[in-house]
Design a protein around this motif. Structure first.
Motif, PDB file in Angstrom:
ATOM      1  N   ASP A  48       0.826  -1.208   0.000  1.00  0.00           N
ATOM      2  CA  ASP A  48       0.000   0.000   0.000  1.00  0.00           C
ATOM      3  C   ASP A  48       0.861   1.259   0.000  1.00  0.00           C
ATOM      4  OD1 ASP A  48      -2.315  -1.489  -0.066  1.00  0.00           O
ATOM      5  OD2 ASP A  48      -2.609  -1.436   2.113  1.00  0.00           O
ATOM      6  N   ALA A  49       1.997   1.214   0.671  1.00  0.00           N
ATOM      7  CA  ALA A  49       2.898   2.371   0.703  1.00  0.00           C
ATOM      8  C   ALA A  49       3.482   2.639  -0.684  1.00  0.00           C
ATOM      9  CB  ALA A  49       4.018   2.144   1.710  1.00  0.00           C
ATOM     10  N   ALA A  52       0.842   4.184  -2.772  1.00  0.00           N
ATOM     11  CA  ALA A  52       0.635   5.581  -2.378  1.00  0.00           C
ATOM     12  C   ALA A  52       1.718   6.476  -2.968  1.00  0.00           C
ATOM     13  CB  ALA A  52       0.610   5.700  -0.861  1.00  0.00           C
ATOM     14  N   ASP A  53       2.921   5.948  -3.117  1.00  0.00           N
ATOM     15  CA  ASP A  53       4.007   6.729  -3.710  1.00  0.00           C
ATOM     16  C   ASP A  53       3.701   7.130  -5.155  1.00  0.00           C
ATOM     17  OD1 ASP A  53       5.537   6.740  -1.439  1.00  0.00           O
ATOM     18  OD2 ASP A  53       6.823   5.062  -2.064  1.00  0.00           O
ATOM     19  N   GLY A  55       0.599   7.528  -6.200  1.00  0.00           N
ATOM     20  CA  GLY A  55      -0.687   8.219  -6.193  1.00  0.00           C
ATOM     21  C   GLY A  55      -1.900   7.328  -6.325  1.00  0.00           C
ATOM     22  N   VAL A  57      -4.380   3.946  -4.634  1.00  0.00           N
ATOM     23  CA  VAL A  57      -4.755   3.079  -3.519  1.00  0.00           C
ATOM     24  C   VAL A  57      -5.198   1.746  -4.129  1.00  0.00           C
ATOM     25  CG1 VAL A  57      -5.391   4.951  -1.949  1.00  0.00           C
ATOM     26  CG2 VAL A  57      -7.116   3.976  -3.443  1.00  0.00           C
ATOM     27  N   ARG A  58      -5.272   0.740  -3.308  1.00  0.00           N
ATOM     28  CA  ARG A  58      -5.580  -0.595  -3.819  1.00  0.00           C
ATOM     29  C   ARG A  58      -6.941  -0.653  -4.530  1.00  0.00           C
ATOM     30  NH1 ARG A  58      -2.496  -4.447  -3.592  1.00  0.00           N
ATOM     31  NH2 ARG A  58      -1.254  -3.477  -1.989  1.00  0.00           N
ATOM     32  N   ARG A  84      -6.738  12.624  -8.277  1.00  0.00           N
ATOM     33  CA  ARG A  84      -6.449  12.646  -6.846  1.00  0.00           C
ATOM     34  C   ARG A  84      -5.386  13.697  -6.530  1.00  0.00           C
ATOM     35  NH1 ARG A  84      -5.807   7.431  -5.779  1.00  0.00           N
ATOM     36  NH2 ARG A  84      -7.979   7.276  -5.194  1.00  0.00           N
ATOM     37  N   ARG A  85      -4.373  13.802  -7.386  1.00  0.00           N
ATOM     38  CA  ARG A  85      -3.316  14.791  -7.185  1.00  0.00           C
ATOM     39  C   ARG A  85      -3.878  16.212  -7.268  1.00  0.00           C
ATOM     40  NH1 ARG A  85       0.188  12.450 -10.125  1.00  0.00           N
ATOM     41  NH2 ARG A  85      -0.516  13.324 -12.099  1.00  0.00           N
ATOM     42  N   ASP A  88      -5.849  16.914  -4.103  1.00  0.00           N
ATOM     43  CA  ASP A  88      -4.943  17.159  -2.975  1.00  0.00           C
ATOM     44  C   ASP A  88      -4.322  18.549  -3.061  1.00  0.00           C
ATOM     45  OD1 ASP A  88      -5.511  14.655  -1.996  1.00  0.00           O
ATOM     46  OD2 ASP A  88      -3.628  13.732  -2.687  1.00  0.00           O
TER      47      ASP A  88
END
Length: 96
Positions: A48-49, A52-53, A55, A57-58, A84-85, A88
């Protein structure tokens, strides 16, 4: 007054290669989409990390996988990550 018979009109010679090219491009796009769909499995093996890097999610992987077959799932993931970016960034601007 004359009537025109359109049933005997053939396509001009310069149109025929364009039609063939569109068919070849369509087949190539489908094959590329199918290969990229298989690549989604490799993204599923990431943590998951790591997702996330980049941008994601699962759940984004499931959304892209369930997209219609004519849509390239990697392009779909790109759209999701970009949206999403932007969201944010807009939230960060409101905080300032």
């Amino acid at each position: 007054m004359t009537a025109l018979d359109h049933s005997t009109i053939e396509r001009p010679a310069h149109v025929r290669p364009a039609l063939g090219l569109r068919i070849v491009n369509g087949v190539a796009k489908f094959i590329r989409s199918w290969r990229n769909r298989r690549e989604i499995y490799q993204l599923g093996e990431m943590s998951d990390a790591q997702l996330a890097d980049i941008g994601l999610v699962r759940g984004d992987l499931h959304v892209a996988w369930n997209a219609p077959l004519g849509i390239d799932p990697t392009e779909h993931l790109g759209w999701i990550a970009q949206a999403r970016r932007r969201a944010d960034e807009a939230l960060a601007r409101r905080m300032l």
